[in-house]
Design an enzyme around this catalytic site. Structure first.
Site, PDB file in Angstrom:
ATOM      1  N   TYR A  72      15.833 -35.860  17.362  1.00 56.67           N
ATOM      2  CA  TYR A  72      17.099 -35.198  17.010  1.00 56.67           C
ATOM      3  C   TYR A  72      17.130 -34.886  15.520  1.00 56.67           C
ATOM      4  CZ  TYR A  72      21.931 -34.863  15.387  1.00 56.67           C
ATOM      5  OH  TYR A  72      23.077 -34.468  14.735  1.00 56.67           O
ATOM      6  N   THR A 108      23.709 -33.060   9.553  1.00 57.84           N
ATOM      7  CA  THR A 108      23.936 -34.493   9.691  1.00 57.84           C
ATOM      8  C   THR A 108      23.275 -35.283   8.565  1.00 57.84           C
ATOM      9  OG1 THR A 108      23.335 -36.379  11.081  1.00 57.84           O
ATOM     10  CG2 THR A 108      21.935 -34.475  11.259  1.00 57.84           C
ATOM     11  N   ASP A 109      23.799 -36.480   8.315  1.00 63.54           N
ATOM     12  CA  ASP A 109      23.164 -37.363   7.320  1.00 63.54           C
ATOM     13  C   ASP A 109      21.827 -37.925   7.831  1.00 63.54           C
ATOM     14  OD1 ASP A 109      24.153 -39.131   9.227  1.00 63.54           O
ATOM     15  OD2 ASP A 109      25.316 -40.348   7.813  1.00 63.54           O
ATOM     16  N   GLU A 110      21.586 -37.795   9.152  1.00 67.44           N
ATOM     17  CA  GLU A 110      20.366 -38.395   9.715  1.00 67.44           C
ATOM     18  C   GLU A 110      19.095 -37.726   9.193  1.00 67.44           C
ATOM     19  OE1 GLU A 110      20.263 -39.446  13.808  1.00 67.44           O
ATOM     20  OE2 GLU A 110      22.375 -39.976  13.858  1.00 67.44           O
ATOM     21  N   THR A 149      26.766 -26.791  27.901  1.00 68.70           N
ATOM     22  CA  THR A 149      25.828 -27.797  28.394  1.00 68.70           C
ATOM     23  C   THR A 149      26.671 -28.983  28.863  1.00 68.70           C
ATOM     24  OG1 THR A 149      25.703 -29.002  26.303  1.00 68.70           O
ATOM     25  CG2 THR A 149      24.200 -27.116  26.568  1.00 68.70           C
ATOM     26  N   LYS A 192      28.465 -41.609  23.166  1.00 65.92           N
ATOM     27  CA  LYS A 192      28.403 -42.060  21.774  1.00 65.92           C
ATOM     28  C   LYS A 192      29.125 -43.395  21.637  1.00 65.92           C
ATOM     29  CE  LYS A 192      26.377 -38.153  20.815  1.00 65.92           C
ATOM     30  NZ  LYS A 192      26.991 -36.895  20.446  1.00 65.92           N
ATOM     31  N   VAL A 248      24.877 -53.419  23.129  1.00 67.15           N
ATOM     32  CA  VAL A 248      24.607 -53.396  21.684  1.00 67.15           C
ATOM     33  C   VAL A 248      23.097 -53.307  21.507  1.00 67.15           C
ATOM     34  CG1 VAL A 248      24.913 -54.612  19.496  1.00 67.15           C
ATOM     35  CG2 VAL A 248      26.561 -54.958  21.361  1.00 67.15           C
ATOM     36  N   LYS A 284      17.187 -31.314  13.462  1.00 67.43           N
ATOM     37  CA  LYS A 284      18.263 -30.912  12.539  1.00 67.43           C
ATOM     38  C   LYS A 284      17.673 -30.637  11.144  1.00 67.43           C
ATOM     39  CE  LYS A 284      22.182 -30.645  13.159  1.00 67.43           C
ATOM     40  NZ  LYS A 284      23.065 -29.550  13.674  1.00 67.43           N
TER      41      LYS A 284
HETATM   42  P1  NAD Z   1      28.440 -32.185  20.964  1.00 67.67           P
HETATM   43  O1  NAD Z   1      27.178 -32.572  21.654  1.00 67.67           O
HETATM   44  O2  NAD Z   1      29.709 -32.879  21.313  1.00 67.67           O
HETATM   45  O3  NAD Z   1      28.711 -30.618  21.157  1.00 67.67           O
HETATM   46  C1  NAD Z   1      27.683 -29.673  21.091  1.00 67.67           C
HETATM   47  C2  NAD Z   1      28.220 -28.359  21.647  1.00 67.67           C
HETATM   48  O4  NAD Z   1      27.185 -27.373  21.528  1.00 67.67           O
HETATM   49  C3  NAD Z   1      28.587 -28.424  23.132  1.00 67.67           C
HETATM   50  O5  NAD Z   1      29.812 -27.765  23.360  1.00 67.67           O
HETATM   51  C4  NAD Z   1      27.445 -27.713  23.824  1.00 67.67           C
HETATM   52  O6  NAD Z   1      27.820 -27.092  25.052  1.00 67.67           O
HETATM   53  C5  NAD Z   1      27.053 -26.695  22.769  1.00 67.67           C
HETATM   54  N1  NAD Z   1      25.655 -26.258  22.909  1.00 67.67           N
HETATM   55  C6  NAD Z   1      24.566 -27.039  23.071  1.00 67.67           C
HETATM   56  N2  NAD Z   1      23.471 -26.271  23.204  1.00 67.67           N
HETATM   57  C7  NAD Z   1      23.883 -24.980  23.099  1.00 67.67           C
HETATM   58  C8  NAD Z   1      23.210 -23.724  23.126  1.00 67.67           C
HETATM   59  N3  NAD Z   1      21.884 -23.642  23.314  1.00 67.67           N
HETATM   60  N4  NAD Z   1      23.946 -22.606  22.967  1.00 67.67           N
HETATM   61  C9  NAD Z   1      25.296 -22.666  22.793  1.00 67.67           C
HETATM   62  N5  NAD Z   1      25.991 -23.831  22.770  1.00 67.67           N
HETATM   63  C10 NAD Z   1      25.281 -24.965  22.922  1.00 67.67           C
HETATM   64  O7  NAD Z   1      28.122 -32.313  19.413  1.00 67.67           O
HETATM   65  P2  NAD Z   1      29.076 -32.768  18.209  1.00 67.67           P
HETATM   66  O8  NAD Z   1      29.046 -34.223  18.102  1.00 67.67           O
HETATM   67  O9  NAD Z   1      30.338 -32.034  18.322  1.00 67.67           O
HETATM   68  O10 NAD Z   1      28.229 -32.171  16.984  1.00 67.67           O
HETATM   69  C11 NAD Z   1      28.425 -30.837  16.552  1.00 67.67           C
HETATM   70  C12 NAD Z   1      27.477 -30.553  15.397  1.00 67.67           C
HETATM   71  O11 NAD Z   1      27.754 -31.447  14.326  1.00 67.67           O
HETATM   72  C13 NAD Z   1      26.006 -30.718  15.722  1.00 67.67           C
HETATM   73  O12 NAD Z   1      25.292 -29.702  15.064  1.00 67.67           O
HETATM   74  C14 NAD Z   1      25.656 -32.089  15.155  1.00 67.67           C
HETATM   75  O13 NAD Z   1      24.309 -32.138  14.779  1.00 67.67           O
HETATM   76  C15 NAD Z   1      26.569 -32.140  13.954  1.00 67.67           C
HETATM   77  N6  NAD Z   1      27.002 -33.497  13.525  1.00 67.67           N
HETATM   78  C16 NAD Z   1      27.530 -34.368  14.423  1.00 67.67           C
HETATM   79  C17 NAD Z   1      27.997 -35.612  13.970  1.00 67.67           C
HETATM   80  C18 NAD Z   1      28.616 -36.613  14.920  1.00 67.67           C
HETATM   81  O14 NAD Z   1      28.889 -37.736  14.514  1.00 67.67           O
HETATM   82  N7  NAD Z   1      28.894 -36.268  16.166  1.00 67.67           N
HETATM   83  C19 NAD Z   1      27.897 -35.933  12.626  1.00 67.67           C
HETATM   84  C20 NAD Z   1      27.328 -35.011  11.726  1.00 67.67           C
HETATM   85  C21 NAD Z   1      26.903 -33.784  12.189  1.00 67.67           C
HETATM   86  O1  DAU Z   2      25.081 -39.842  11.484  1.00 66.73           O
HETATM   87  C1  DAU Z   2      25.514 -38.683  12.132  1.00 66.73           C
HETATM   88  C2  DAU Z   2      25.053 -38.717  13.574  1.00 66.73           C
HETATM   89  O2  DAU Z   2      25.881 -39.656  14.249  1.00 66.73           O
HETATM   90  C3  DAU Z   2      25.139 -37.356  14.250  1.00 66.73           C
HETATM   91  O3  DAU Z   2      24.251 -36.475  13.619  1.00 66.73           O
HETATM   92  C4  DAU Z   2      24.785 -37.466  15.735  1.00 66.73           C
HETATM   93  O4  DAU Z   2      24.964 -36.221  16.380  1.00 66.73           O
HETATM   94  C5  DAU Z   2      25.706 -38.486  16.370  1.00 66.73           C
HETATM   95  O5  DAU Z   2      25.352 -38.674  17.722  1.00 66.73           O
HETATM   96  C6  DAU Z   2      25.625 -39.820  15.625  1.00 66.73           C
HETATM   97  O6  DAU Z   2      24.330 -40.431  15.817  1.00 66.73           O
HETATM   98  P1  DAU Z   2      24.166 -42.014  16.031  1.00 66.73           P
HETATM   99  O7  DAU Z   2      22.882 -42.256  16.707  1.00 66.73           O
HETATM  100  O8  DAU Z   2      24.439 -42.745  14.778  1.00 66.73           O
HETATM  101  O9  DAU Z   2      25.431 -42.265  17.034  1.00 66.73           O
HETATM  102  P2  DAU Z   2      25.574 -43.136  18.362  1.00 66.73           P
HETATM  103  O10 DAU Z   2      27.045 -43.142  18.687  1.00 66.73           O
HETATM  104  O11 DAU Z   2      24.625 -42.717  19.426  1.00 66.73           O
HETATM  105  O12 DAU Z   2      25.170 -44.585  17.881  1.00 66.73           O
HETATM  106  C7  DAU Z   2      25.849 -45.223  16.805  1.00 66.73           C
HETATM  107  C8  DAU Z   2      25.173 -46.558  16.576  1.00 66.73           C
HETATM  108  O13 DAU Z   2      25.474 -47.421  17.683  1.00 66.73           O
HETATM  109  C9  DAU Z   2      23.657 -46.495  16.499  1.00 66.73           C
HETATM  110  O14 DAU Z   2      23.214 -47.438  15.553  1.00 66.73           O
HETATM  111  C10 DAU Z   2      23.202 -46.888  17.893  1.00 66.73           C
HETATM  112  C11 DAU Z   2      24.270 -47.867  18.343  1.00 66.73           C
HETATM  113  N1  DAU Z   2      24.579 -47.899  19.784  1.00 66.73           N
HETATM  114  C12 DAU Z   2      24.853 -46.706  20.402  1.00 66.73           C
HETATM  115  C13 DAU Z   2      25.173 -46.684  21.746  1.00 66.73           C
HETATM  116  C14 DAU Z   2      25.472 -45.382  22.449  1.00 66.73           C
HETATM  117  C15 DAU Z   2      24.642 -49.094  20.448  1.00 66.73           C
HETATM  118  O15 DAU Z   2      24.420 -50.190  19.871  1.00 66.73           O
HETATM  119  N2  DAU Z   2      24.970 -49.085  21.771  1.00 66.73           N
HETATM  120  C16 DAU Z   2      25.230 -47.933  22.464  1.00 66.73           C
HETATM  121  O16 DAU Z   2      25.473 -47.972  23.689  1.00 66.73           O
END
Ligand code: NAD
Ligand code: DAU
Length: 359
Positions: A162, A136-138, A38, A201, A218, A166
């Site tokens: 989201y 995720t912790d969310e 994706t 992010k 922000v 999850k």
């Molecule tokens: P990401 O969005 O960077 O990567 C997601 C990957 O999944 C991509 O490579 C995408 O192509 C693939 N994908 C999406 N839909 C798909 C489908 N239908 N079939 C096959 N592949 C598909 O996400 P990330 O930040 O690397 O997160 C990975 C996992 O960890 C997720 O399950 C997320 O919920 C979890 N997670 C993320 C965070 C964080 O801070 N990023 C924290 C805790 C848990």
């Molecule tokens: O807690 C784990 C989660 O962390 C994962 O499950 C998600 O996949 C991952 O995307 C992340 O979610 P958040 O919503 O916490 O992450 P994000 O980076 O989108 O935002 C972090 C914080 O910053 C949130 O409070 C929103 C804020 N933010 C985010 C963006 C993109 C801003 O203030 N400005 C911004 O432009």
């Protein structure tokens, strides 16, 4: 040789995990990476390992049960590490359906195919098979500003599409464990940061915008709190849970590194100023004046904070990278991978698959 099926391995955490695993086990393991590519999937993340004989990439959607079941039939999979998901909260607010499709239905397909491949006629499972669902912790909702932590026993209370998707996928994994005694674990991790993170992010967005003198958005008052973990520490936790965790258990992953969003932005700006050379033209662009308060995210969770006691006490996992060091390593990585960021922001990274695989 043990075979891992990694879903979503071309994304941020999945690609870091694959690098971590080859760094640790080298030729002792085989990894099959299934990813739909994706917008969040980027094969450039895996360039340095793509020619390994013990690595295979399969472009497939986890909702496509025929293809996923074929992957299980054609390979003796020992471990599933299920990352594939739609992961961005803001996108889920705009378009929830694809989150339900991938995160819920896709997880059901993964569980069903693994169960079909691993289950024996008497309802038990082939030896030493394990499925790890990366969550995720969310799912736990939002904490008060002045206290409390997410424990594995904290009731689920998701707020965004989201986190609701999850939470639903976690419930499905729990249902498979309870109903079929399916050999799985769930990890619920806090916010990750590090190399290869897509610049939608917070942390990569702020680094990228600041270096170009663009506004730093922000949300709300900037005082929402997240608990930040360096991505390699998450990769290590996943491996340790699969090696040492008790089956059917959930483990929270986080490192008591709570920070308000506005603090994160100040730290990034200060670190950029420290790291940029005096004669680097970007130094003059990096400024607190870029900070711009914008409309709050709808349903914005106020505070996340993980209690990592269980994983520390049972498994011995602890984060190794302190935030100051992790943010410097992340910024250094972005300095050294300007092309990666350019390809991502221009969309060119999406051409990589057709060029590489000639399709
Ligand atoms: P990401 O969005 O960077 O990567 C997601 C990957 O999944 C991509 O490579 C995408 O192509 C693939 N994908 C999406 N839909 C798909 C489908 N239908 N079939 C096959 N592949 C598909 O996400 P990330 O930040 O690397 O997160 C990975 C996992 O960890 C997720 O399950 C997320 O919920 C979890 N997670 C993320 C965070 C964080 O801070 N990023 C924290 C805790 C848990
Ligand atoms: O807690 C784990 C989660 O962390 C994962 O499950 C998600 O996949 C991952 O995307 C992340 O979610 P958040 O919503 O916490 O992450 P994000 O980076 O989108 O935002 C972090 C914080 O910053 C949130 O409070 C929103 C804020 N933010 C985010 C963006 C993109 C801003 O203030 N400005 C911004 O432009």
């Amino acid at each position: 040789m043990r075979t891992y099926l990694v879903t979503g391995g071309a994304g941020f955490i999945g690609s870091n995990y694959i690098h971590y695993m080859f760094g640790k086990y080298d030729n002792e393991i085989r990894i099959i990476n299934v990813d739909a590519l994706t917008y969040a999937g980027n094969l450039e993340n895996l360039k340095s390992i793509e020619d390994r004989e013990n690595y295979t990439f399969i472009k497939a959607d986890i909702c496509d049960k025929d293809t996923i079941s074929r992957v299980f039939q054609e390979n003796d999979i020992d471990r599933v590490v299920h990352f594939a998901a739609e992961s961005h909260v803001d996108r889920s607010i705009v378009n929830p359906e694809v989150f339900v499709q991938t995160n819920v239905l896709g997880t059901a397909v993964m569980l069903n195919c693994a169960k079909a491949a691993w289950e024996l006629p008497d309802g038990s499972y082939k030896a030493d098979k394990r499925f790890l669902h990366v969550s995720t912790d969310e799912v736990y909702g939002s904490l008060e500003e002045d206290g409390g932590y997410f424990y594995e026993t904290t009731p689920y209370a998701p707020h965004s599409p989201y986190s609701a998707s999850k939470a639903s996928s976690d419930m499905l994994v729990k249902a498979y464990m309870d109903t079929y005694h399916f050999p799985a674990n769930i990890t619920n991790c806090s916010n990750n940061y590090g190399p290869y993170q897509f610049p939608e992010k917070l942390i990569p967005l702020i680094i990228n915008n600041a270096l170009q003198g663009k506004k730093l958005p922000v949300y709300g008052d900037g005082k929402n709190v997240r608990d930040w973990l360096y991505v390699e520490d998450h990769a290590k936790a996943i491996d340790m849970v699969q090696e040492k965790g008790r089956l059917f258990e959930t483990y929270n992953v986080g490192g008591h590194n709570e920070k308000q969003n506005i603090e994160i932005i100040h730290i990034i700006l200060e670190t950029l100023q420290e790291m940029l050379a005096e004669d680097d033209p970007r130094k003059a662009l990096v400024s607190e004046d870029l900070i711009t308060y914008v409309e709050d995210r709808k349903g914005h969770d106020r505070r996340y904070a993980i209690a990592p006691d269980k994983i520390r006490e049972e498994i011995g996992w602890e984060p190794e990278t302190m935030f100051k060091e992790g943010i410097r390593r992340t910024i250094q990585w972005f300095f050294e991978h300007e092309d990666w960021m350019k390809n991502v922001t221009s969309g060119d990274y999406q051409k990589y698959y057709s060029e590489m695989y000639k399709v």
